[in-house]
Scaffold this motif. Structure first.
Motif, short mmCIF file in Angstrom:
data_model
loop_
_atom_site.label_atom_id
_atom_site.label_comp_id
_atom_site.label_asym_id
_atom_site.label_seq_id
_atom_site.Cartn_x
_atom_site.Cartn_y
_atom_site.Cartn_z
N TYR A 27 7.62 12.22 12.02
CA TYR A 27 8.00 10.88 12.49
C TYR A 27 8.96 10.21 11.51
CZ TYR A 27 4.33 10.79 16.11
OH TYR A 27 3.55 11.03 17.21
N TYR A 28 8.65 10.32 10.24
CA TYR A 28 9.42 9.65 9.20
C TYR A 28 10.88 10.11 9.19
CZ TYR A 28 10.02 7.37 4.64
OH TYR A 28 10.43 6.54 3.62
N GLU A 29 11.09 11.39 9.46
CA GLU A 29 12.44 11.95 9.46
C GLU A 29 13.26 11.51 10.67
OE1 GLU A 29 11.83 16.15 9.04
OE2 GLU A 29 11.44 15.98 6.88
N GLU A 30 12.61 11.01 11.70
CA GLU A 30 13.29 10.55 12.91
C GLU A 30 13.38 9.03 12.91
OE1 GLU A 30 14.77 12.38 15.08
OE2 GLU A 30 14.01 14.35 14.54
N LYS A 31 14.06 8.50 11.90
CA LYS A 31 14.13 7.05 11.69
C LYS A 31 14.77 6.28 12.85
CE LYS A 31 14.10 7.24 6.65
NZ LYS A 31 12.73 6.96 6.45
N SER A 32 15.60 6.94 13.63
CA SER A 32 16.22 6.24 14.76
C SER A 32 15.23 6.09 15.93
CB SER A 32 17.47 6.98 15.23
OG SER A 32 17.13 8.26 15.73
N LEU A 33 14.15 6.87 15.91
CA LEU A 33 13.18 6.83 17.00
C LEU A 33 11.85 6.16 16.62
CD1 LEU A 33 13.62 10.50 18.29
CD2 LEU A 33 14.58 8.41 19.29
N PHE A 34 11.46 6.34 15.34
CA PHE A 34 10.12 5.91 14.93
C PHE A 34 10.15 5.15 13.61
CE2 PHE A 34 9.76 10.03 17.10
CZ PHE A 34 8.98 9.67 18.19
N GLU A 35 9.20 4.23 13.48
CA GLU A 35 8.96 3.55 12.21
C GLU A 35 7.45 3.56 11.96
OE1 GLU A 35 9.25 -0.81 10.05
OE2 GLU A 35 9.84 -0.61 12.15
N ILE A 36 7.04 4.17 10.86
CA ILE A 36 5.63 4.10 10.47
C ILE A 36 5.49 2.82 9.66
CG2 ILE A 36 3.73 5.19 9.22
CD1 ILE A 36 5.18 7.90 9.65
N ILE A 37 4.80 1.83 10.24
CA ILE A 37 4.73 0.52 9.59
C ILE A 37 3.71 0.46 8.47
CG2 ILE A 37 5.62 -0.68 11.63
CD1 ILE A 37 2.70 -1.72 12.04
N GLY A 38 2.77 1.40 8.44
CA GLY A 38 1.79 1.38 7.37
C GLY A 38 0.58 2.24 7.65
N ILE A 39 -0.29 2.26 6.65
CA ILE A 39 -1.57 2.96 6.71
C ILE A 39 -2.63 1.95 6.29
CG2 ILE A 39 -2.96 4.83 5.75
CD1 ILE A 39 -0.23 6.24 5.08
N ILE A 40 -3.65 1.80 7.11
CA ILE A 40 -4.73 0.86 6.79
C ILE A 40 -5.98 1.64 6.38
CG2 ILE A 40 -6.24 -0.98 7.62
CD1 ILE A 40 -4.09 -1.73 9.65
N GLY A 41 -6.45 1.35 5.17
CA GLY A 41 -7.72 1.88 4.69
C GLY A 41 -8.78 0.80 4.79
N VAL A 42 -9.95 1.07 4.22
CA VAL A 42 -11.05 0.11 4.27
C VAL A 42 -11.52 -0.16 2.84
CG1 VAL A 42 -13.38 -0.35 5.13
CG2 VAL A 42 -11.76 0.90 6.56
N ASP A 43 -11.18 -1.34 2.34
CA ASP A 43 -11.54 -1.67 0.97
C ASP A 43 -13.05 -1.66 0.76
OD1 ASP A 43 -9.04 -1.77 -0.12
OD2 ASP A 43 -8.75 -3.89 0.29
#
Length: 184
Positions: free
Chosen positions: A92-108
């Protein structure tokens, strides 16, 4: 462009969490639902990370601290279950014109999925039966520390190796602005 959000396993499947009374998880559950609803309303696609604790111990596990998981065996397990997810993220990351990974949510607070904080104790080990001192004394040695849980630390290291710049944010009710900032 499609936006993608990766979340700790228990955000989509709270049944994977340690068994405990639901009242103690009420604030976290409220924020969990708020985050998921916001993602759905903004048409953000949600991808679920695996749960390293559940895949090793199942639903009847005891509570742990980071010190118990901070070993080469557990870290190797984390890498093995993360590898296909990291491959997916990289694609996904390599296809910047198609996708944006906005983040990763963990659990504090989690010894595995904590992003900004977790719990530690060098005394938290051994059998419950025949202890030299009461378990209540060992419980008093558990402390909150401002560091990543083991799974999130391994994930962060693997992201760096692949040169994937994806923010890690912890789900923590008193500081909900951090996790909600992903949607701005």
């Amino acid at each position: 462009m499609k936006k993608i959000l990766y979340v700790a396993h228990c955000l989509l499947n709270p049944s994977a969490k340690l068994q405990s009374d639901e009242a103690s998880l009420a604030a976290e559950d409220k924020l969990r639902k708020e985050v998921l609803v916001k993602a759905i309303q903004q048409d953000i696609h949600i991808a679920q990370l695996p749960c390293p604790e559940f895949t090793l111990y199942g639903p009847r596990r005891w509570g742990h601290v980071k010190d118990q998981f901070n070993n080469p065996f557990y870290k190797k397990h984390c890498v093995s279950i993360l590898t296909p997810i990291l491959d997916e993220m990289e694609a996904y990351y390599e296809e910047k014109s198609l996708f944006e990974i906005i983040g990763i949510i963990g659990v504090d607070g989690s010894p595995s999925c904590g992003v900004d904080c977790t719990y530690r104790s060098e005394c938290w080990l051994g059998e419950f039966d025949g202890r030299k001192r009461p378990i209540e004394e060992d419980l008093q040695t558990i402390e909150r520390v401002d560091e990543r849980g083991v799974f999130m630390a391994v994930l962060e290291d693997e992201l760096k190796k692949r040169q994937l710049d994806i923010p890690l944010v912890g789900l923590f009710a008193p500081e909900k602005e951090k996790v909600l900032s992903l949607f701005d």
